[in-house]
Design a protein around this motif. Structure first.
Motif, PDB file in Angstrom:
ATOM      1  N   ALA A  22    -120.007 -19.533  65.084  1.00 16.50           N
ATOM      2  CA  ALA A  22    -118.880 -18.646  65.392  1.00 16.50           C
ATOM      3  C   ALA A  22    -119.267 -17.694  66.511  1.00 16.50           C
ATOM      4  CB  ALA A  22    -118.487 -17.865  64.148  1.00 16.50           C
ATOM      5  N   LYS A  23    -120.510 -17.197  66.445  1.00 17.09           N
ATOM      6  CA  LYS A  23    -120.974 -16.292  67.493  1.00 17.09           C
ATOM      7  C   LYS A  23    -120.985 -16.994  68.843  1.00 17.09           C
ATOM      8  CE  LYS A  23    -123.909 -13.020  65.085  1.00 17.09           C
ATOM      9  NZ  LYS A  23    -125.301 -12.736  64.725  1.00 17.09           N
ATOM     10  N   ARG A  24    -121.421 -18.261  68.830  1.00 15.46           N
ATOM     11  CA  ARG A  24    -121.455 -19.013  70.093  1.00 15.46           C
ATOM     12  C   ARG A  24    -120.058 -19.187  70.650  1.00 15.46           C
ATOM     13  NH1 ARG A  24    -125.464 -23.765  68.414  1.00 15.46           N
ATOM     14  NH2 ARG A  24    -127.398 -22.588  68.396  1.00 15.46           N
ATOM     15  N   VAL A  25    -119.101 -19.517  69.762  1.00 15.71           N
ATOM     16  CA  VAL A  25    -117.729 -19.719  70.225  1.00 15.71           C
ATOM     17  C   VAL A  25    -117.181 -18.424  70.807  1.00 15.71           C
ATOM     18  CG1 VAL A  25    -115.383 -20.215  69.467  1.00 15.71           C
ATOM     19  CG2 VAL A  25    -117.275 -21.618  68.650  1.00 15.71           C
ATOM     20  N   ILE A  26    -117.441 -17.307  70.104  1.00 14.22           N
ATOM     21  CA  ILE A  26    -116.963 -16.016  70.610  1.00 14.22           C
ATOM     22  C   ILE A  26    -117.560 -15.739  71.986  1.00 14.22           C
ATOM     23  CG2 ILE A  26    -117.099 -13.520  70.244  1.00 14.22           C
ATOM     24  CD1 ILE A  26    -116.924 -14.047  67.273  1.00 14.22           C
ATOM     25  N   HIS A  27    -118.862 -15.994  72.103  1.00 13.40           N
ATOM     26  CA  HIS A  27    -119.512 -15.754  73.391  1.00 13.40           C
ATOM     27  C   HIS A  27    -118.885 -16.609  74.496  1.00 13.40           C
ATOM     28  CE1 HIS A  27    -122.599 -14.972  76.327  1.00 13.40           C
ATOM     29  NE2 HIS A  27    -122.864 -16.259  76.418  1.00 13.40           N
ATOM     30  N   SER A  28    -118.629 -17.902  74.166  1.00 17.57           N
ATOM     31  CA  SER A  28    -118.032 -18.785  75.177  1.00 17.57           C
ATOM     32  C   SER A  28    -116.676 -18.239  75.631  1.00 17.57           C
ATOM     33  CB  SER A  28    -117.833 -20.185  74.609  1.00 17.57           C
ATOM     34  OG  SER A  28    -119.021 -20.653  74.057  1.00 17.57           O
ATOM     35  N   ILE A  29    -115.887 -17.787  74.654  1.00 17.22           N
ATOM     36  CA  ILE A  29    -114.559 -17.266  75.003  1.00 17.22           C
ATOM     37  C   ILE A  29    -114.684 -16.029  75.875  1.00 17.22           C
ATOM     38  CG2 ILE A  29    -112.475 -16.211  74.028  1.00 17.22           C
ATOM     39  CD1 ILE A  29    -112.828 -18.131  71.659  1.00 17.22           C
ATOM     40  N   LYS A  30    -115.670 -15.184  75.534  1.00 14.38           N
ATOM     41  CA  LYS A  30    -115.865 -13.983  76.346  1.00 14.38           C
ATOM     42  C   LYS A  30    -116.222 -14.338  77.784  1.00 14.38           C
ATOM     43  CE  LYS A  30    -118.565 -10.862  74.414  1.00 14.38           C
ATOM     44  NZ  LYS A  30    -119.654 -10.442  73.505  1.00 14.38           N
ATOM     45  N   VAL A  31    -117.136 -15.328  77.930  1.00 18.26           N
ATOM     46  CA  VAL A  31    -117.527 -15.738  79.289  1.00 18.26           C
ATOM     47  C   VAL A  31    -116.315 -16.281  80.028  1.00 18.26           C
ATOM     48  CG1 VAL A  31    -118.932 -17.316  80.630  1.00 18.26           C
ATOM     49  CG2 VAL A  31    -119.913 -16.193  78.676  1.00 18.26           C
ATOM     50  N   GLY A  32    -115.521 -17.139  79.334  1.00 21.23           N
ATOM     51  CA  GLY A  32    -114.318 -17.682  79.967  1.00 21.23           C
ATOM     52  C   GLY A  32    -113.391 -16.572  80.445  1.00 21.23           C
ATOM     53  N   THR A  33    -113.187 -15.582  79.583  1.00 17.55           N
ATOM     54  CA  THR A  33    -112.309 -14.457  79.954  1.00 17.55           C
ATOM     55  C   THR A  33    -112.845 -13.724  81.176  1.00 17.55           C
ATOM     56  OG1 THR A  33    -112.034 -14.204  77.571  1.00 17.55           O
ATOM     57  CG2 THR A  33    -111.066 -12.506  78.974  1.00 17.55           C
ATOM     58  N   ALA A  34    -114.150 -13.442  81.147  1.00 19.75           N
ATOM     59  CA  ALA A  34    -114.742 -12.721  82.277  1.00 19.75           C
ATOM     60  C   ALA A  34    -114.564 -13.510  83.570  1.00 19.75           C
ATOM     61  CB  ALA A  34    -116.225 -12.458  82.007  1.00 19.75           C
TER      62      ALA A  34
END
Lengths: 371, 371
Positions: A22-34
């Motif tokens: 879940a942490k990895r998915v959240i991180h991926s989404i954050k990177v995508g947003t940035a």
């Protein structure tokens, strides 16, 4: 009750695995947003007219600087900024200086300074203490210095170019910081805290498993095999602990961690835990060795050893929990005399026994940790 | 003879330190040379007219890709190339596709694909097996994809731009390869080979030191303290071994290492050595513990233990040397039966002794390594 424990373990592993995922998915989404946010500099016409082609540097900053932990992102971003300013300043200076030497002299001066600064900075980059903390900053310094010094020959508007690039790096960095610190931040300090505390628990269950395996030998199945993987995981935690502590130093005040929080203590505790893990590992090797003392030798110390193992396990769990919850472990006052008395008891018994010695050893280290 | 040994050790440390330092200086000079060579693209007019501002990418490639070991440089360069091609291709495709949706549609399509590709690639980047080997390539993929997809809106000559940048990256990479592989190459494989062999020697001298300290107790000075640092260095060699093995896989045929050289074997040997190191470490803890068997218990096993310690030391040194020189260790046939007979002797003696058990344990592991 044992089965219950095993089930709990499996459930724990799955939930931990999911948590990690879940942490990895959240991180991926954050990177995508940035990335989308910073791409807007290109995509929206009014913004693009302001920044121009230099928006490239903002995108590059986001891709390169964004890291899993907030502390890592912060440290990389700040080092990138400092490296760019220092390298750019020195590069400017070199370019202006070289301009006074005429066409050929210019080329020679720039070539030489590129060689000297590049070689010296690369040398410093390899010194372990600098490599550990400032490696990325030095690399950016070399890169910026080179680009500025060399292109100074061509562009007269070097200062303006530097200003624009810095602004863009700053924009990229602020997008990183905003998405990294404000949306579900992943603190390296939390991770370090959690892993240190869970290492206590891991070692506790290793000790309990050893005791179980040593004294509950059934006639038909023989000795149960011991799972050494969690013990080895603790043993090899040095490099990850060090990088986490390094990132933690960069993280701002949050949660229970104030400024100047003593991160080295975690490294010291980790060092002690690794020593204990190596002792447990050789205890496991002893238990699995074909060479064993006879039953008659085992019997008299069985109870005491089991008690020591269990109370060691309890103490380690207690310690891990008190670290997790950041409270002073008052319980140790209750457990310590008990351990000491069992140690004495064992000392009397152990003069003819191998097993106990090991346990006392582990105990000595555990006791040492109380100090 | 002991003093001689200590002197030899100090000399070894100094010369090793100098060697390390000399390697660093050579590497710095190589980097400086590569930077000057690649800067010539800017500095020399005829070259600059050909490549233009894109020469920036060549400089960037050299700074970012150049690493201490030849294998690391090669792997980074190749990953950078592959990442750029894949990212550029996909970015081109996205830009062309998005162009068909009109002005607003274009922005939406590009923004969404940036988000999706960025997030998915970041997720894959965090999977341990990919992170270990291809991290850098995936990062470059994200970067190039973003830059190309986003700027595709502006530049019509996207294919030409991609071609020019790739040429420049190729030029930078070839400068790296030439300076890295042809001038005093630093092979990660040599380093892995050397460090594995020297770990054997380190453990051998640790065992000898333990034996020395345990049996040569003088009345006035008490027990000599044992230096645990080299043992701990072996214990914590996992991460450096792994990265060296990873780089070694990328290195071309050289010296005695052919294609498909079994690098995993080094990791397996390293794992066994670390187990042995953890056993030696707890042996050291036993020796330094305040709880000790009486003299009368120690005396009968003194000779045998010393013999085992010495022959273990000799065997380890022998093994290290035979790995270093890459020859089959015929000597082990001579040493193995001797060890086995001493082990038997000890088994008889050890039923009432702690120390010996540990040694037998170490022996069991050492024996295991012969298989």
């Amino acid at each position: 009750q044992n089965k219950h424990f095993a089930l709990f373990n499996v459930w724990y592993l799955i939930s931990k695995h999911h948590e990690q995922d879940a942490k990895r998915v959240i991180h991926s989404i954050k990177v995508g947003t940035a990335l989308v946010l910073v791409s807007l500099l290109y995509l929206l016409d009014p913004l693009f007219e302001q920044v121009g082609e230099n928006a490239m540097w903002a995108i590059m900053t986001v891709v390169v600087v964004y890291d899993f932990y907030a502390g890592a992102t912060l440290s990389k971003g700040l080092l990138r900024g400092i490296g760019t300013i220092l390298g750019g300043g020195l590069g400017c200076f070199t370019a202006i200086l070289a301009d006074k030497f005429g066409k050929t002299g210019n080329t020679i001066v720039v070539g030489n300074s590129v060689f000297i600064f590049g070689a010296v900075a690369t040398y410093y980059r390899m010194i372990p203490s600098i490599k550990k903390r400032y490696d990325y900053g030095v690399m950016i310094f070399i890169l910026t210095f080179n680009l500025v010094a060399v292109s100074g020959l061509r562009a007269d508007k070097i200062l303006e170019l530097a200003r624009e690039r810095l602004t863009n790096i700053g924009m990229g960095f602020s997008v990183c910081i905003i998405t990294s610190l404000l949306i579900f931040p992943m603190w390296a300090s939390d991770e370090l805290h959690r892993s240190t505390s869970s290492n206590f628990t891991k070692l506790a269950s290793c000790i309990e498993e050893c005791m179980e395996a040593y004294f509950n030998v059934s006639e038909k199945e023989g000795r149960k095999s011991i799972n050494t993987s969690s013990c080895k995981a603790v043993l090899h935690s040095k490099s990850s602990d060090e990088s986490l502590a390094n990132f933690s130093r960069w993280e701002p005040w949050h949660g229970n961690f104030g400024f100047c929080y003593p991160w080295e203590k975690y490294l010291q505790i980790g060092e002690k835990l690794r020593e204990l893990a190596s002792i447990i590992l050789s205890l496991q090797a002893c238990i699995e060795s074909p060479l064993q003392p006879s039953r008659t030798l085992q019997e008299p110390i069985k109870e005491t050893c089991k008690n020591v193992g269990l109370s060691l396990g309890v103490t380690l769990r207690e310690l891990g929990e008190s670290i997790m919850k950041m409270r002073r472990g008052n319980e140790k006052v209750l457990v310590l005399p008990e351990l000491q008395s069992t140690k004495l008891e064992l000392t009397i018994l152990s003069s003819s026994e191998l097993q106990a010695f090991e346990t006392v050893e582990a105990l000595a280290v555990a006791n040492f940790m109380f100090l």
